[in-house]
Design a protein around this motif. Sequence first.
Motif, PDB file in Angstrom:
ATOM      1  N   LEU A  48       0.830  -1.186   0.000  1.00  0.00           N
ATOM      2  CA  LEU A  48       0.000   0.000   0.000  1.00  0.00           C
ATOM      3  C   LEU A  48       0.864   1.234   0.000  1.00  0.00           C
ATOM      4  N   GLU A  49       0.314   2.240  -0.638  1.00  0.00           N
ATOM      5  CA  GLU A  49       0.936   3.552  -0.623  1.00  0.00           C
ATOM      6  C   GLU A  49       0.023   4.367   0.260  1.00  0.00           C
ATOM      7  N   THR A  50       0.521   4.772   1.387  1.00  0.00           N
ATOM      8  CA  THR A  50      -0.385   5.483   2.278  1.00  0.00           C
ATOM      9  C   THR A  50      -0.050   6.955   2.314  1.00  0.00           C
ATOM     10  N   ASP A  51      -1.119   7.706   2.312  1.00  0.00           N
ATOM     11  CA  ASP A  51      -1.004   9.121   2.586  1.00  0.00           C
ATOM     12  C   ASP A  51      -1.756   9.324   3.875  1.00  0.00           C
ATOM     13  N   PHE A  52      -1.016   9.503   4.920  1.00  0.00           N
ATOM     14  CA  PHE A  52      -1.696   9.779   6.180  1.00  0.00           C
ATOM     15  C   PHE A  52      -2.101  11.233   6.154  1.00  0.00           C
ATOM     16  N   GLU A  60     -12.640  21.379   8.075  1.00  0.00           N
ATOM     17  CA  GLU A  60     -11.427  22.119   7.700  1.00  0.00           C
ATOM     18  C   GLU A  60     -10.580  21.388   6.659  1.00  0.00           C
ATOM     19  N   GLY A  61     -10.968  20.188   6.372  1.00  0.00           N
ATOM     20  CA  GLY A  61     -10.263  19.454   5.317  1.00  0.00           C
ATOM     21  C   GLY A  61      -9.064  18.685   5.838  1.00  0.00           C
ATOM     22  N   LEU A  62      -8.572  17.828   4.987  1.00  0.00           N
ATOM     23  CA  LEU A  62      -7.470  16.955   5.371  1.00  0.00           C
ATOM     24  C   LEU A  62      -6.115  17.626   5.163  1.00  0.00           C
ATOM     25  N   GLU A  63      -5.239  17.407   6.122  1.00  0.00           N
ATOM     26  CA  GLU A  63      -3.876  17.923   5.996  1.00  0.00           C
ATOM     27  C   GLU A  63      -2.942  16.719   5.877  1.00  0.00           C
ATOM     28  N   ALA A  64      -2.097  16.744   4.864  1.00  0.00           N
ATOM     29  CA  ALA A  64      -1.186  15.607   4.665  1.00  0.00           C
ATOM     30  C   ALA A  64      -0.187  15.554   5.805  1.00  0.00           C
ATOM     31  N   LEU A  65       0.004  14.379   6.359  1.00  0.00           N
ATOM     32  CA  LEU A  65       0.880  14.247   7.516  1.00  0.00           C
ATOM     33  C   LEU A  65       2.139  13.447   7.162  1.00  0.00           C
ATOM     34  N   SER A  66       1.927  12.371   6.510  1.00  0.00           N
ATOM     35  CA  SER A  66       3.098  11.591   6.110  1.00  0.00           C
ATOM     36  C   SER A  66       2.734  10.697   4.943  1.00  0.00           C
ATOM     37  N   ARG A  67       3.756  10.224   4.302  1.00  0.00           N
ATOM     38  CA  ARG A  67       3.548   9.354   3.152  1.00  0.00           C
ATOM     39  C   ARG A  67       4.468   8.159   3.326  1.00  0.00           C
ATOM     40  N   SER A  68       3.919   6.988   3.113  1.00  0.00           N
ATOM     41  CA  SER A  68       4.790   5.830   3.250  1.00  0.00           C
ATOM     42  C   SER A  68       4.346   4.720   2.318  1.00  0.00           C
ATOM     43  N   SER A  69       5.254   3.804   2.104  1.00  0.00           N
ATOM     44  CA  SER A  69       4.893   2.634   1.319  1.00  0.00           C
ATOM     45  C   SER A  69       5.133   1.405   2.181  1.00  0.00           C
ATOM     46  N   VAL A  70       4.236   0.483   2.064  1.00  0.00           N
ATOM     47  CA  VAL A  70       4.309  -0.725   2.872  1.00  0.00           C
ATOM     48  C   VAL A  70       4.229  -1.914   1.938  1.00  0.00           C
ATOM     49  N   GLN A  85       8.572   2.054   4.463  1.00  0.00           N
ATOM     50  CA  GLN A  85       9.457   3.178   4.172  1.00  0.00           C
ATOM     51  C   GLN A  85       8.609   4.423   3.975  1.00  0.00           C
ATOM     52  N   GLY A  86       9.065   5.503   4.529  1.00  0.00           N
ATOM     53  CA  GLY A  86       8.274   6.706   4.336  1.00  0.00           C
ATOM     54  C   GLY A  86       8.877   7.907   5.014  1.00  0.00           C
ATOM     55  N   GLU A  87       8.184   9.007   4.872  1.00  0.00           N
ATOM     56  CA  GLU A  87       8.631  10.206   5.572  1.00  0.00           C
ATOM     57  C   GLU A  87       7.469  11.116   5.890  1.00  0.00           C
ATOM     58  N   GLY A  88       7.651  11.846   6.970  1.00  0.00           N
ATOM     59  CA  GLY A  88       6.617  12.788   7.387  1.00  0.00           C
ATOM     60  C   GLY A  88       6.863  14.127   6.747  1.00  0.00           C
ATOM     61  N   ASN A  89       5.934  15.032   6.926  1.00  0.00           N
ATOM     62  CA  ASN A  89       6.130  16.347   6.326  1.00  0.00           C
ATOM     63  C   ASN A  89       6.330  17.443   7.372  1.00  0.00           C
ATOM     64  N   SER A  90       6.495  17.003   8.654  1.00  0.00           N
ATOM     65  CA  SER A  90       6.707  18.028   9.679  1.00  0.00           C
ATOM     66  C   SER A  90       8.050  18.691   9.403  1.00  0.00           C
ATOM     67  N   PRO A  91       8.067  20.022   9.258  1.00  0.00           N
ATOM     68  CA  PRO A  91       9.316  20.679   8.882  1.00  0.00           C
ATOM     69  C   PRO A  91      10.379  20.531   9.973  1.00  0.00           C
ATOM     70  N   GLY A  92      11.572  20.216   9.538  1.00  0.00           N
ATOM     71  CA  GLY A  92      12.695  20.242  10.478  1.00  0.00           C
ATOM     72  C   GLY A  92      13.010  18.963  11.200  1.00  0.00           C
ATOM     73  N   GLU A 129       0.136  -1.452  13.928  1.00  0.00           N
ATOM     74  CA  GLU A 129      -1.143  -0.754  13.947  1.00  0.00           C
ATOM     75  C   GLU A 129      -0.973   0.729  13.650  1.00  0.00           C
ATOM     76  N   MET A 130       0.221   1.196  13.941  1.00  0.00           N
ATOM     77  CA  MET A 130       0.532   2.596  13.634  1.00  0.00           C
ATOM     78  C   MET A 130       0.430   2.849  12.136  1.00  0.00           C
ATOM     79  N   PHE A 131       0.759   1.831  11.371  1.00  0.00           N
ATOM     80  CA  PHE A 131       0.913   2.052   9.937  1.00  0.00           C
ATOM     81  C   PHE A 131      -0.161   1.395   9.082  1.00  0.00           C
ATOM     82  N   LEU A 132      -0.821   0.440   9.659  1.00  0.00           N
ATOM     83  CA  LEU A 132      -1.710  -0.369   8.836  1.00  0.00           C
ATOM     84  C   LEU A 132      -3.130  -0.340   9.354  1.00  0.00           C
ATOM     85  N   PRO A 133      -4.061  -0.573   8.465  1.00  0.00           N
ATOM     86  CA  PRO A 133      -5.441  -0.691   8.925  1.00  0.00           C
ATOM     87  C   PRO A 133      -5.562  -1.961   9.745  1.00  0.00           C
TER      88      PRO A 133
END
Lengths: 290, 72
Positions: A48-52, A60-70, A85-92, A129-133
């Motif tokens: 799966l390619e997840t866009d958290f 207020e709509g969805l804000e992208a938090l992280s993207r990962s592939s499983v 494998q993945g990465e978050g978008n929190s700056p810094g 569970e953090m990453f998967l349904p």
Amino acid sequence: MNPVLLLGLLVGVQEPVLPTFPDVDPAVEALAAISAKIHDGEALHFSLETDFSIELREGEGLEALSRSSVEARLLKPMLGWVRIQGEGNSPGDGDKIDVTFVGDGKNFWLLDHARKQRIKTGRGFKNLEMFLPHFLPLRFWLEGPSSDEKTPWPSGAVEFAPPNKAFEGLFGLELAEDKGWKTLWLDDEGALKAFTWRTDPEKGRPIRVAMTGLDLSHPDEISPEDYEVEIPEGYQLIDLEARKSDSMTASLLTVGSMVPSVGFTDISGRTLTMEDFQGKTVFLNFWFYH
Amino acid sequence: MNVGDTAEVIRDYWSESGFTFPAMMQEKGEVSASFGVRAYPTNYLIGPDGKVIWRGVGFEEEVVRELLGLDS
């Protein structure tokens, strides 16, 4: 009317064979079919390619938090591997993730490729569970059969979700839980394609999590090397189980030290202290009664 | 040493189980805290002089039997 036919009908009335109308919610039935499909396969492959994405406040709509592939290859419950494998978008903070969960049927390892650590995590792929349904069928593969797994979804706990533009062409099965709703989005062949999760705005912060690009399948042919993972050399071993048991004993009184002078009440209401037992060998058992 | 139940519940449980050793209670785990207990069950063996002879987390019947000299 043909009299012979009338006779036949009368006999039929005397010995009625009533049609049975199963009291099954069609949504529950659909979910059961998906569960069966995943359970019955000899192995489970999924990617799966997840866009958290997260919605903090309603509307207020969805804000992208992280993207990962499983990617996962599970041969049996608790046996196989899951690579994330993945990465978050929190700056810094550069919160990259590059890990492999490995189950050898008995032990579970988390290979943290960035830190070069292999972490023994005890039974279960629970951290996943953090990453998967973590809906029913996947739990079966990740953690093995449990009593929960045999519990069918009760009517009323599963409903068809209203159509959603983001998942056009898919139908949603909404699973009610005490903490909110999980929705599995499936194509018309019953393949799971996306997952959303939201909490009850009355009970907590409204949060919606979306995962897309799900692809669950059973391989036609199983090749053993698909399920093998080599632990790279030079990885530092960290045993979380041992550490946990250390933390439970670290605070205890050491052998040879005096017991504290503390008072307690027995079941008939008498107050006693440890001094009352002086001169006797005491076996003191701390326990819970449920 | 039980944590957090009512005397009545424990009395019933104790008489049903036929235990002959005394049961003591603590409401908020104050005794556990003074003994540094974080997990249940935790066991202590305390000598006549009030000093700790042995302690362990979890319950392994064999270990306890040996400690109490029940196997000899």
